[in-house]
Design an enzyme around this catalytic site. Sequence first.
Site, PDB file in Angstrom:
ATOM      1  N   HIS A 234     -13.518  -7.026  -0.155  1.00 55.43           N
ATOM      2  CA  HIS A 234     -14.476  -7.412  -1.181  1.00 55.43           C
ATOM      3  C   HIS A 234     -15.881  -7.610  -0.623  1.00 55.43           C
ATOM      4  CE1 HIS A 234     -10.875  -9.167  -3.644  1.00 55.43           C
ATOM      5  NE2 HIS A 234     -10.899  -7.846  -3.639  1.00 55.43           N
ATOM      6  N   GLU A 264      -9.522   3.134  -4.380  1.00 53.13           N
ATOM      7  CA  GLU A 264     -10.021   2.751  -3.051  1.00 53.13           C
ATOM      8  C   GLU A 264      -9.532   3.779  -2.037  1.00 53.13           C
ATOM      9  OE1 GLU A 264      -8.762  -1.289  -2.453  1.00 53.13           O
ATOM     10  OE2 GLU A 264      -9.554  -1.921  -4.393  1.00 53.13           O
ATOM     11  N   GLU A 360      -1.757  -0.825  -2.201  1.00 51.46           N
ATOM     12  CA  GLU A 360      -3.037  -0.791  -1.482  1.00 51.46           C
ATOM     13  C   GLU A 360      -2.937  -1.476  -0.121  1.00 51.46           C
ATOM     14  OE1 GLU A 360      -6.084  -3.505  -3.058  1.00 51.46           O
ATOM     15  OE2 GLU A 360      -4.818  -3.740  -4.830  1.00 51.46           O
TER      16      GLU A 360
END
Length: 404
Positions: A234, A264, A360
């Site tokens: 982040h 991503e 992820e």
Amino acid sequence: MTVTRPEHYRYHNGGKKDALPFTDQEYHDRLAGLHDIMELHGLDAVVLTSMHNVAYYSGFLYCSFGRPYACVVTKTDCVTVSAGIDAGQPWRRSIGDNITFTDWKRDNFWRVVASVTGEGKVIGCEADHLTMERAEKLNAFLKPKRGVDISAATMEQRMRKSPAEIALIKHGANVADVGGYAIRDAVRVGATELEVAMAGRDAMEREIAKRFPDAEYRDTWVWFQSGLNTDGAHNPVTNRALQRGDILSLNCFPMISGYYTALERTLFVGEVDDASLRVWETNIAAHEYGMSLLKPGASCSEVTAKINDFLEERQMLQYRTFGYGHSFGVLSHYYGREAGLELREDIDTVLEPGMVISMEPMLTIADGQPGAGGYREHDILVITEEGGEDITHYPYGPGFNVVG
């Protein structure tokens, strides 16, 4: 002339036709589910205060800016309570009634809420969202006979997506792919993180407008990171210029009517060294293995344990920094979360058809070490009767993502 200063009023400006992201029936079905929760707990009314639950049950996604907002649901009514600064927008963008509170007198918000619920009732609320101050005001103005935390129950309902929600989420995944390709095209030596991020964001917003011409547009964003800045998932965008051999993190986040999706990917500028390639390929292998595990009947903790074992066998587990995936729906980086559907050791939720979850994995190698940087791949899967349907289509891996 004397101006009347009311505590509240109704400002039903304009109509509701085609304003909501879903059909009226979709919201009626959601409210029917909430009424089941109310019946189970013997509730007379529910006071929803979080952005995600207000949006989920009413359609209205508020912007608080320090003001309280609510959706009050009784056995017969669904009423949003909003501030005067929003004028008629909450009415147009909600399935039920709307009451505007004024700020002529402190706590008019709570007077409106109490006028809908009545005093001395059994009230459901979101204990994970109410501050201590607002919890005290709820008790002071509503004087509930009993209070019940319904945050976990509403989360359980939101975790199981309707066909309409899944259709919207698929659009979001497609939009994220569009942003990914725009970012890839913008990568070049000398370009800044900010410039590349803007290319992805603009492409996604144009695509959302094309697919949903009657929507409201807000909060679509990109985190594009390079070099050391890839170490956290982040980390915000900087103005750093890209250099040949840099590791990159592409992160596309389209927001459609409060529904968040994500893409991503790891990339490199121009070339990738051998140490980096080994880490990257290991993370890709974990990603592919993890996606193969996402099927009905598997628990979140079971999937997590298996990927842990996979990485430990390759002596890479120590570089993992967070869970392997999470739910998607009405949520965002600044509101909402379905924490009961996350791929972590302490979550035992069993996957069911209708759930939507990401895979992820991320490995982070410290600065100064061979292969330094953060490696992350991210696909969204819809759980079906047959297994997991991958709705992310932008390619991953060195064959496509060594660019610039």
